[in-house]
Structures are given as structure tokens and as C-alpha cells.
Design an enzyme around this catalytic site. Structure first.
Site, short mmCIF file in Angstrom:
data_model
loop_
_atom_site.label_atom_id
_atom_site.label_comp_id
_atom_site.label_asym_id
_atom_site.label_seq_id
_atom_site.Cartn_x
_atom_site.Cartn_y
_atom_site.Cartn_z
N LYS A 1 0.83 -1.21 0.00
CA LYS A 1 0.00 0.00 0.00
C LYS A 1 0.87 1.27 0.00
O LYS A 1 0.63 2.19 -0.77
CB LYS A 1 -0.92 -0.02 1.22
CG LYS A 1 -1.81 1.17 1.40
CD LYS A 1 -2.99 0.86 2.29
CE LYS A 1 -2.70 0.87 3.76
NZ LYS A 1 -2.45 2.22 4.32
N ASP B 1 2.92 -0.65 11.67
CA ASP B 1 1.60 -1.05 11.17
C ASP B 1 1.27 -2.51 11.51
O ASP B 1 0.14 -2.95 11.28
CB ASP B 1 1.54 -0.86 9.65
CG ASP B 1 1.47 0.62 9.28
OD1 ASP B 1 1.17 1.45 10.15
OD2 ASP B 1 1.72 0.93 8.10
C1 S3P Z 1 3.06 5.26 5.98
C2 S3P Z 1 3.72 5.70 7.10
C3 S3P Z 1 3.32 5.33 8.47
C4 S3P Z 1 2.40 4.13 8.45
C5 S3P Z 1 1.30 4.27 7.43
C6 S3P Z 1 1.90 4.36 6.05
C7 S3P Z 1 3.54 5.69 4.66
O1 S3P Z 1 2.62 6.41 9.06
O2 S3P Z 1 1.85 3.91 9.73
O3 S3P Z 1 0.42 3.18 7.46
O4 S3P Z 1 3.12 5.09 3.63
O5 S3P Z 1 4.34 6.62 4.60
P1 S3P Z 1 3.37 7.63 9.81
O6 S3P Z 1 4.13 8.39 8.83
O7 S3P Z 1 2.25 8.45 10.41
O8 S3P Z 1 4.23 6.98 10.84
#
Ligand code: S3P
Length: 443
Positions: free
Chosen positions: A23, A325
Site C-alpha cells: 500500500k 503497522d
Molecule cells: C506510511 C507511514 C506510516 C504508516 C502508514 C503508512 C507511509 O505512518 O503507519 O500506514 O506510507 O508513509 P506515519 O508516517 O504516520 O508513521
């Protein structure tokens, strides 16, 4: 498909499977593809709700994107080719969509309004808005008297003539870092970003692969030096690895359902992201991990998981960050382990799609584990060889809480029911993949 998934005690899960495209990397493929100098084809793109939100927002900004069958054709227009959207951009449930778009739009000379669903509307945007304002963008949003100084969706952003920034991030957040990198690429003068710890580095890897002026210096700072750059990324063929976050649900399911032996192939194994595998090993899990290739600088490989006894462990610091995550799935492993698992340094979990600390404490307690909630994590005394209780899972618009409840239900004697509405956010084929491995799922 019915809106409730019914889960019962499972016979051994067995087989080889794949998971949809990562994702996080899929968001970046869509966004950076839009900034390329020509056509970008992406293969294996995740097409869950969050990635579709990013695609829809980019289309509204004038980018032609065709999606189908895990493939995307993105007609890149470069930063300068983006056009003001006729209406508000709906970012749905996706924090990555709204935060990375803020960075992108910070340098565009028009106004854009952005909104999201009930969950996204509660998530703080001040951490991104503050440095972008400092660089020259104008950002307005909803305030909350309970959290003065912060800003929440819906948001309006008007891009400015940005100036480069030297910035120390207060939290290690890949969304924040990526937003600032996108703004810095459009700024006058160089920028230098420092994180308190290294968050996932998909942005740095993909932008480097597409020829952006970005590097990491000897001190670990990310340096963006756009002066003299033509502002267009190199069109490239992008191959998206399978999503380790989705795979972790299958891996944990295999570890806790006695007799299971499951292999997930083609999955991303970027070390800034693969903490869950190290955490599970620390819990005594029998895992075989093999890197079999590379996609755009991202290691890809296979993970084989066999059921066995798990023991409590401490998951904190950089390990917790690299598994941010996967804590919901890991907490299910903890609930089935012997002894206590401590999850700490995870205050960020309170501001994900739900307050994951509170949601996990509630779900695991319902299942019979002894859980203590802390401000920055939780402690879980597992059931060991005991049997968890089934019951209704309450996901609170959080796909990962829904899937965690479902896999725990594979060990329970009585039925577990899981509303499926939110699972499609990241892993629309979750139920069919588990069923193909032998899980007795009904609807
Ligand atoms: C993500 C960064 C993380 C993660 C999120 C996806 C990304 O969040 O928890 O599901 O794709 O950059 P944070 O940047 O808030 O830590």
C-alpha cells in the site's frame, strides 16, 4: 460479499500464497508517476480503498490514470502539469494520501480543498502543516479546542513560492518526511531533513530510482537539492512488491493455528519496514525468510511460517518503529504466546486509523488475554495453549483491527464475527486468501 465475516476454529492452514501490492509503495508509484516526464507503467499495484483515494485525487488534479488487474498506466505531467481540481479531494480513510498530497500541493500555485472520512477527520495534520507553512504554503483547517495549535481535515491549501528548509522532525514519520521531500523538490534552494529515527524509506528509494535530486549524507540527513533540476521524474517501469503488512496477518495466522505451514511469496522485505519479522522471531516464531530479488531498490522475497509455541517479548524502540503497522497482528501473536509481551514507544498508534492501543486492549481483553493499557503501548499476558474467546469484533473504521480480530478468531472455539467494510482499505482479498489456505470462513 456479506458485510460480516464469520470465523471459526481453523484446521491447519497450508499452502503458498501472494498478497496484493504494498500500500505504501503503491501510493508513491501513483504520486511519483504523476510527476514523471511521460508514461509510467506500474505492475502489482495495490488497489485497496486507500490507493484508490490517491488515484482519484490525482485524476481530479488532471492526471490521466488507468487502473485494472493490478496494473496502472499513469500519464505523468510533472509538477508543473498539475491543474486545480474542480472540487474537494476526498482522501477517504488514507493518512498517506492526505499528507503526501499536502507536500505535493504546497508548491502548486492554486488552492485545493481536502477532506476525509470520520477517522481521517480526527487525525492531526499540524505536524505536516507547520513546516510546509514555514516553507511558504498557506494551509487552513479545522481547529480542535482540546488540541490547540494542531489542525484537522477538512483542509484548504494554497501553494506558494517555497523556500528550502532545514528541519528536524519531532516524530519519525514517513508520511511527514515524504510530504516535506515533495515540497522540497519544488522549493528554491536546498533542504535538509533529519528524523529522530529512520522511518520507512520507500520515498527516498523510489525517487532516487526515478532520478530526483535526493541523497542521504554521511550524518544520515536527507538532502534535497532541486536547483538546476528540470522538475520532472524519469519515466520508469515500476514493479510493486507484495505488502508485508498484509502478509503479516497470514504469517501470524499460520503461527497460531496448530499444524499450519504457510509461505507468502513476492513480498517486500525493506528492512525499515520488516520489524514484524524480527519481533516474531524474538517471540520464538519459526520463520524462514529469503530475499529472492529486487524491485526498484526494494528487496523482495518469501516468508515461510510454521505453527509453534510463542513466548512473550519486548517490542519497543526502533523495532517498534519498523513494525508500526504490524502491532495489531503482533498483538494477536502476543495473545497466543506464553508469558508477557510488552509493546512500548508506540504513542503514534493512538492516532492511526483508530486509537489502536485502546482498540487492541478492548479486543484482546474480550478474547480472554490479560491486557494493561499504557500511554505509549500495552502489555499482553498471553493465553499460551489456552483458547481465546470468540465474539463480535468492533473495528472502528480500522482495517487492521478488523483483520487482527479475524485471525485471532481462527483459534477460538466459538464464533467470531468481523464487519468487513473496512478490510478493503488495504487487503480486499483477505478472506479469500485465508480461505484458500484452509480457513473455515463464512459470511
Ligand atoms: C506510511 C507511514 C506510516 C504508516 C502508514 C503508512 C507511509 O505512518 O503507519 O500506514 O506510507 O508513509 P506515519 O508516517 O504516520 O508513521
Amino acid at each position: 460479499m456479506s458485510s460480516v465475516l464469520r470465523v471459526r476454529r481453523s484446521p491447519p492452514l497450508r499452502g503458498v500464497c501472494r498478497v496484493p501490492g504494498d500500500k505504501s509503495i503503491s501510493h508513491r508509484a501513483l504520486l511519483f508517476g504523476a510527476l514523471a516526464d511521460g508514461l509510467v507503467e506500474a505492475e502489482g499495484l495495490g488497489q485497496g480503498g486507500d490507493n484508490l483515494s490517491t488515484a482519484a485525487a490525482l485524476r481530479a488534479l488532471g492526471v490521466d490514470i488507468q487502473l485494472g488487474d493490478g496494473r496502472a498506466r499513469i500519464a505523468g505531467v510533472g509538477f508543473a502539469g498539475l491543474r486545480a481540481a474542480a472540487e474537494e479531494l476526498d482522501c477517504g480513510n488514507s493518512g498517506t494520501t492526505i499528507r503526501l498530497l499536502l507536500g505535493l500541493l504546497a508548491g502548486r500555485p492554486f488552492e485545493t480543498r481536502l477532506r476525509g472520512d470520520a477517522s481521517l477527520t480526527r487525525r492531526p495534520m499540524g505536524r505536516v502543516a507547520a513546516p510546509l507553512r514555514q516553507m511558504g504554503a498557506r494551509i487552513d483547517g479545522r481547529g480542535d479546542p482540546a488540541r490547540p495549535g494542531d489542525v484537522f481535515p477538512p483542509l484548504a491549501i494554497r501553494g506558494g513560492n517555497l523556500t528550502g528548509i532545514r528541519y528536524e522532525l519531532e516524530v519519525a514519520s514517513a508520511q511527514l518526511k515524504s510530504a516535506l521531500i515533495l515540497a522540497a523538490l519544488q522549493a528554491r534552494g536546498p533542504s535538509e531533513l533529519r528524523e529522530p529515527a529512520r522511518s520507512r524509506d520507500h520515498t527516498e528509494r523510489m525517487l532516487g530510482f526515478m532520478g530526483a535530486p535526493i541523497s542521504v549524507d554521511a550524518t544520515g540527513a536527507i538532502v534535497i537539492a532541486p536547483d538546476g533540476w528540470n522538475g520532472r521524474l524519469r519515466p520508469a517501469r515500476l514493479t510493486i512488491p507484495g505488502d508485508l503488512s498484509s502478509a503479516t496477518f497470514l504469517i501470524v495466522a499460520a503461527l497460531i493455528v496448530p499444524g499450519s505451514d504457510v509461505t507468502v511469496e513476492g513480498v517486500g522485505l525493506n528492512p525499515t519496514r520488516a520489524g514484524a519479522l524480527d519481533a516474531l522471531r524474538a517471540m520464538g516464531a519459526e520463520l524462514e525468510v529469503a530475499v529472492t530479488g529486487d524491485a526498484m531498490g526494494e528487496p523482495v522475497g518469501r516468508v515461510r511460517a510454521r505453527a509453534g509455541r510463542l513466548r512473550g517479548a519486548r517490542i519497543d524502540g526502533e523495532l517498534a518503529l519498523r513494525a508500526i503497522d504490524e502491532i495489531p497482528a503482533l498483538s494477536v501473536a502476543a495473545a497466543c504466546a506464553e508469558g508477557e509481551t510488552i509493546f512500548a514507544d508506540l504513542a503514534e498508534l493512538r492516532i492511526k486509523e483508530s486509537d489502536r492501543i485502546a482498540a487492541l486492549a478492548r479486543e484482546l481483553t474480550r478474547a480472554g488475554a490479560a491486557v494493561t493499557e499504557r500511554p505509549d503501548g500495552l502489555s499482553v499476558v498471553g493465553l499460551g495453549s489456552g483458547i481465546p474467546k470468540g465474539g463480535p469484533v468492533v473495528p472502528e473504521h480500522d482495517h487492521r483491527i478488523a483483520m487482527s480480530g479475524a485471525i485471532l478468531g481462527l483459534r477460538a472455539d466459538d464464533e467470531t464475527t468481523v464487519p468487513t467494510a473496512d478490510i478493503g482499505t488495504s487487503f480486499p482479498s483477505f478472506a479469500e486468501t485465508l480461505a484458500a489456505l484452509g480457513a473455515p470462513l463464512g459470511s
